[in-house]
Design a protein around this motif. Structure first.
Motif, mmCIF file in Angstrom:
data_model
loop_
_atom_site.group_PDB
_atom_site.id
_atom_site.type_symbol
_atom_site.label_atom_id
_atom_site.label_comp_id
_atom_site.label_asym_id
_atom_site.label_seq_id
_atom_site.Cartn_x
_atom_site.Cartn_y
_atom_site.Cartn_z
ATOM 1 N N PHE A 312 25.020 40.505 109.493
ATOM 2 C CA PHE A 312 24.484 41.029 108.237
ATOM 3 C C PHE A 312 25.599 41.529 107.320
ATOM 4 N N HIS A 313 26.643 42.126 107.888
ATOM 5 C CA HIS A 313 27.778 42.555 107.076
ATOM 6 C C HIS A 313 28.568 41.365 106.549
ATOM 7 N N LEU A 314 28.630 40.296 107.322
ATOM 8 C CA LEU A 314 29.379 39.108 106.942
ATOM 9 C C LEU A 314 28.675 38.316 105.830
ATOM 10 N N LEU A 315 27.369 38.476 105.741
ATOM 11 C CA LEU A 315 26.547 37.649 104.855
ATOM 12 C C LEU A 315 27.035 37.597 103.402
ATOM 13 N N PRO A 316 27.281 38.702 102.710
ATOM 14 C CA PRO A 316 27.669 38.598 101.293
ATOM 15 C C PRO A 316 28.945 37.787 101.071
ATOM 16 N N SER A 317 29.929 37.946 101.955
ATOM 17 C CA SER A 317 31.179 37.202 101.794
ATOM 18 C C SER A 317 30.962 35.707 101.989
ATOM 19 N N VAL A 318 30.151 35.343 102.965
ATOM 20 C CA VAL A 318 29.879 33.929 103.215
ATOM 21 C C VAL A 318 29.076 33.325 102.071
ATOM 22 N N VAL A 319 28.137 34.082 101.542
ATOM 23 C CA VAL A 319 27.345 33.590 100.409
ATOM 24 C C VAL A 319 28.245 33.322 99.217
ATOM 25 N N ARG A 320 29.180 34.228 98.946
ATOM 26 C CA ARG A 320 30.108 34.019 97.825
ATOM 27 C C ARG A 320 30.952 32.760 98.032
ATOM 28 N N GLU A 321 31.328 32.496 99.276
ATOM 29 C CA GLU A 321 32.226 31.382 99.563
ATOM 30 C C GLU A 321 31.507 30.039 99.591
ATOM 31 N N VAL A 322 30.339 29.978 100.241
ATOM 32 C CA VAL A 322 29.711 28.664 100.455
ATOM 33 C C VAL A 322 28.224 28.632 100.118
ATOM 34 N N GLY A 323 27.713 29.717 99.548
ATOM 35 C CA GLY A 323 26.274 29.793 99.300
ATOM 36 C C GLY A 323 25.742 28.693 98.403
ATOM 37 N N GLY A 324 26.587 28.144 97.542
ATOM 38 C CA GLY A 324 26.144 27.064 96.679
ATOM 39 C C GLY A 324 26.240 25.698 97.320
ATOM 40 N N ASP A 325 26.812 25.628 98.522
ATOM 41 C CA ASP A 325 27.058 24.340 99.168
ATOM 42 C C ASP A 325 26.133 24.065 100.351
ATOM 43 N N ILE A 326 25.799 25.107 101.112
ATOM 44 C CA ILE A 326 24.980 24.926 102.316
ATOM 45 C C ILE A 326 23.976 26.063 102.429
ATOM 46 N N GLU A 327 22.970 25.870 103.279
ATOM 47 C CA GLU A 327 21.957 26.902 103.507
ATOM 48 C C GLU A 327 22.436 27.849 104.603
ATOM 49 N N ILE A 328 22.248 29.135 104.343
ATOM 50 C CA ILE A 328 22.750 30.169 105.252
ATOM 51 C C ILE A 328 21.570 30.905 105.883
ATOM 52 N N THR A 329 21.564 30.922 107.201
ATOM 53 C CA THR A 329 20.545 31.634 107.974
ATOM 54 C C THR A 329 21.227 32.743 108.762
ATOM 55 N N VAL A 330 20.485 33.796 109.057
ATOM 56 C CA VAL A 330 21.047 34.961 109.754
ATOM 57 C C VAL A 330 20.171 35.315 110.950
ATOM 58 N N ASP A 331 20.798 35.668 112.076
ATOM 59 C CA ASP A 331 20.066 36.307 113.162
ATOM 60 C C ASP A 331 20.903 37.450 113.716
ATOM 61 N N THR A 332 20.403 38.080 114.760
ATOM 62 C CA THR A 332 21.023 39.208 115.472
ATOM 63 C C THR A 332 20.642 40.556 114.856
ATOM 64 N N GLY A 333 19.889 41.319 115.621
ATOM 65 C CA GLY A 333 19.587 42.700 115.258
ATOM 66 C C GLY A 333 18.335 42.920 114.446
ATOM 67 N N ILE A 334 17.604 41.868 114.096
ATOM 68 C CA ILE A 334 16.425 42.022 113.234
ATOM 69 C C ILE A 334 15.269 42.615 114.036
ATOM 70 N N MET A 335 14.787 43.777 113.597
ATOM 71 C CA MET A 335 13.691 44.468 114.272
ATOM 72 C C MET A 335 12.596 44.901 113.304
ATOM 73 N N ASN A 336 12.731 44.559 112.031
ATOM 74 C CA ASN A 336 11.776 45.027 111.028
ATOM 75 C C ASN A 336 11.717 44.008 109.905
ATOM 76 N N GLY A 337 10.561 43.883 109.280
ATOM 77 C CA GLY A 337 10.446 42.984 108.144
ATOM 78 C C GLY A 337 11.362 43.370 107.003
ATOM 79 N N ALA A 338 11.676 44.650 106.877
ATOM 80 C CA ALA A 338 12.609 45.087 105.836
ATOM 81 C C ALA A 338 14.008 44.517 106.080
ATOM 82 N N ASP A 339 14.389 44.328 107.367
ATOM 83 C CA ASP A 339 15.674 43.699 107.680
ATOM 84 C C ASP A 339 15.714 42.283 107.108
#
Length: 412
Positions: A312-339
């Motif tokens: 989740f911490h890595l997400l913004p940096s990866v989105v800035r780098e490649v968010g326009g090129d590929i689809e980004i999915t996240v897992d690990t630590g999700i315990m709530n819909g707000a996450d």
């Protein structure tokens, strides 16, 4: 002076409503669960320790998992007000197809060990909810059986490149023939992580009986009844390849895996291909240039390298780098819909739930998985309404601030 009067029975009864007792114990337990943590506590009571700890635990000191969950707690939302949010749209498009919600079920191994319905319950619940289900190479239900359980929904397959490559190639062909539309090429398991809870519990597949195992099982006879009266626990998609369970598990971890393997699988697989286990911006960029359809930011639920980056911490940096090129999915630590909402706001296309799904499975089989999905759905809808957004597309980084307890001494 307060005016007093004799109590009037009719007025008292008007204020009191007695709840109709629920005689179905499973339904009563699941209805009382309001959060994923509630399901986790039910699962812990109902599942032998070795099986529960296999799900609940992580590698070494479990720092990666603890930090990943803490990262979601350490967010600040910024709601927009005076918006008409009577109705919100939670649907997403990911890897070329629809999902009714911005999350799917992650691949999990040994799933029938946790509860005998295993992947069949997960696939059926996912199909009913209109979300994707992912089957693991080390799943305990076959590719074809999962397709039967979720015949009209989206099925994905998670691939370990085994040291006997022909086994992996055969799995790719079977998943394609069964109509699975997305393949997760997993890259974070060159060797197995040190899962100390499992070692301390003497965990094995199938479970081995000892005095402590028997003592722990005495208050959970339903689990053993299910385990002993249902088909043999095995890696269902690998059952015809030969070898013991231990040998197959060792074969799934191959330190020689390389980009050449990714190239071969890319050529074989007719659907969408995503790489699971990405943990640096540099690797995300290299994979985008390679031409994969997507990546999954994941540290394997904290089960491989302890102290690995927090997805989740890595997400913004990866989105800035490649968010326009590929689809980004996240897992690990999700315990709530707000996450999940926070991930989408910061640029993720989709999310995956693993332990949250397994807690529901252990708590109540198929109905427990349904309850997991219902809890997360309610939390997503409520969070979106309170943020003042009508659809996932309206979520932006401006809705979320990541508060960090861990700071870097120096930038890399």
């Amino acid at each position: 002076m307060v005016q007093r009067q004799f109590p009037r029975p009719a007025e008292i009864f008007e204020l009191m409503r007695f709840k109709k007792p629920e005689l179905d114990g499973k339904k009563r337990r699941l209805d009382a669960a309001l959060t994923i943590e509630d399901l986790r506590l039910i699962a812990k009571r109902r599942t032998p320790r070795a099986a529960f700890d296999y799900t609940d635990g992580a590698a070494e000191g479990e720092l990666s998992l603890t930090r990943a969950r803490q990262a979601f707690q350490d967010i600040e939302f910024h709601p927009r007000v005076l918006r008409d949010v009577a109705n919100v749209d939670t649907s997403a498009t990911v890897f070329g197809g629809p999902s009714a919600l911005p999350f799917g079920i992650a691949p999990t191994g040994f799933t029938r060990l946790m509860q005998t319905e295993g992947e069949t319950a997960g696939a059926g619940a996912a199909g009913a909810a209109g979300i994707p289900f992912t089957l693991s190479t080390l799943g305990t239900t076959s590719i074809e059986t999962v397709k039967e359980a979720n015949p009209s929904g989206r099925n994905w397959f998670q691939l370990y490149v085994m040291n006997k490559r022909e086994i992996s190639y055969a799995l790719v062909e079977r998943a394609a023939a069964a109509g699975f539309d997305t393949l997760f090429f997993t890259v974070d398991t060159p060797v197995a992580g040190a899962r100390l809870r499992d070692k301390r519990n003497g965990f094995s597949i199938p479970p081995q009986l000892s005095l402590s195992t028997v003592a722990n099982a005495i208050p959970r006879p339903w689990w053993w009844y299910d385990f002993l009266t249902t088909p043999k626990l095995e890696f269902a998609s690998l059952s015809a390849t030969g070898g013991t369970v231990g040998e197959l598990l060792n074969a799934a971890m191959d330190p020689t895996i390389s980009y050449e393997d990714l190239r071969i699988i890319r050529e074989m697989w007719p659907g969408r291909l995503a790489v699971k286990g990405v943990q640096t911006v540099e690797d995300a960029r290299k994979l985008a240039d390679f031409g994969v359809d997507g990546i999954v930011l994941s540290n394997h639920g904290g089960r491989q390298l302890d102290r690995a980056p927090i997805p989740f911490h890595l997400l913004p940096s990866v989105v800035r780098e490649v968010g326009g090129d590929i689809e980004i999915t996240v897992d690990t630590g999700i315990m709530n819909g707000a996450d999940i909402v926070a991930c989408i706001a910061l640029g993720a296309k989709f999310t995956l739930i693993g332990r949250a799904y397994l807690y529901g499975l252990m708590a109540g089989g198929r109905e427990g998985v349904d309850r997991t999905i219902a809890i997360l759905t309610e939390q997503i809808v409520r969070t979106m309404k309170l943020l003042g957004v009508h659809s996932l597309d309206e979520l932006t980084p401006g809705h979320v601030t990541q508060l960090t307890r861990l700071g870097r001494i120096q930038e890399r």
